[in-house]
Design an enzyme around this catalytic site. Structure first.
Site, short mmCIF file in Angstrom:
data_model
loop_
_atom_site.label_atom_id
_atom_site.label_comp_id
_atom_site.label_asym_id
_atom_site.label_seq_id
_atom_site.Cartn_x
_atom_site.Cartn_y
_atom_site.Cartn_z
N ARG A 1 -22.38 53.54 -37.47
CA ARG A 1 -23.85 53.46 -37.61
C ARG A 1 -24.28 52.01 -37.71
NH1 ARG A 1 -24.10 58.04 -42.46
NH2 ARG A 1 -22.56 59.40 -41.52
N HIS B 1 -28.84 59.93 -38.36
CA HIS B 1 -27.69 60.78 -38.64
C HIS B 1 -28.07 62.19 -39.11
CE1 HIS B 1 -24.43 62.50 -41.11
NE2 HIS B 1 -23.63 61.95 -40.21
N LYS C 1 -25.55 65.04 -32.69
CA LYS C 1 -25.71 65.86 -33.90
C LYS C 1 -26.36 67.15 -33.45
CE LYS C 1 -24.71 64.24 -37.23
NZ LYS C 1 -23.36 64.05 -37.78
N ASP D 1 -17.44 51.32 -41.69
CA ASP D 1 -18.74 50.83 -42.16
C ASP D 1 -18.75 49.31 -42.27
OD1 ASP D 1 -19.67 53.45 -42.53
OD2 ASP D 1 -18.96 53.55 -44.59
#
Length: 242
Positions: A8, A49, A111, A229
């Site tokens: 992300r 997300h 998603k 991350d």
């Protein structure tokens, strides 16, 4: 060399799934980014997300109940007190246009809920082709029907199944759905599974790898890539290996 994908964007330090997080991942030297796509009420593909906007923005409710214009008014950085400028939810178009200015790879995760299944795939493929990024995009999803559908629509775009429970001989399954790589949770990707997959010609990109010892394990074994991350931490450790 094990590639580093920023989960992300550089989400350890910046608001996830925003242009800020993606740019900072590029600045840090990541090899790629990972992002998530959902569909708005007016059928715009946006990068977020969760099904709802509650966790990551100052808004409330489901993404599917917002028009794109309404979503753009929300602030995806409101929890980050050090970021003074409002960060909107990006459209996928905006991210793909930016990717044309660099050489990053991009892992797009669909998603797909029951109601959005079979609605995201076609516009997604269309956009990837429109921006001439078929060589640099990997489409992944926990919904394997979704990525198989993508493969049928566009066999030139790589697909990869996401999974978080142990699979028996996952390289066999991965090949059976015409995927060239797989994205397991790192906890269900022990060394013997990674080795056997690589030996079978299947690329392995575990997620979400934030602990130093896990990063070192994947570098040691020569894993294809991993999703983290914190690309800065991962790059610092990778320097020791190259």
């Amino acid at each position: 060399m094990t590639l580093i994908f920023a989960h992300r964007g550089y989400s350890a330090k910046f608001p996830e799934n925003t242009m800020k997080a993606f740019r900072e991942a590029e600045n840090a030297g990541a090899d790629g980014i990972e992002l998530d796509v959902q569909l708005t009420k007016d059928n715009e593909l946006v990068v977020i997300h969760d099904d709802k906007v509650d966790r990551t923005t100052n808004g409330r409710g489901f993404v599917k109940d917002y028009s794109f214009a309404e979503l753009r008014r929300l602030d995806a950085s409101y929890k980050h007190k050090t970021i003074l400028k409002k960060e909107p939810i990006p459209s996928l178009k905006e991210v793909l246009a930016w990717l044309q200015t660099n050489q990053l790879q991009c892992n797009i995760e669909i998603k797909s809920s029951a109601e959005s299944y079979m609605k995201i795939e076609e516009p997604l493929i269309e956009l990837i082709r429109e921006f001439a990024l078929t060589e640099r995009v990997i489409i992944s999803s926990f919904n394997h029907y979704s990525i198989v559908y993508c493969y049928r629509l566009a066999p030139e775009i790589e697909i990869a199944p996401l999974y978080h429970e142990g699979l028996y001989m996952p390289w066999v399954y991965t090949r059976s759905i015409k995927a060239k790589g797989m994205h397991p949770n790192y906890r269900v990707a022990p060394n013997e599974i990674i080795k056997a997959s690589l030996e079978s010609g299947i690329e392995v990109r575990p997620y979400t790898v934030n602990k130093e010892q896990e990063m070192r394990r994947l570098f040691d074994i020569g894993c294809t890539a991993f999703i983290t991350d914190d690309p800065v931490k991962a790059l610092k450790i990778r320097k020791e290996y190259h």
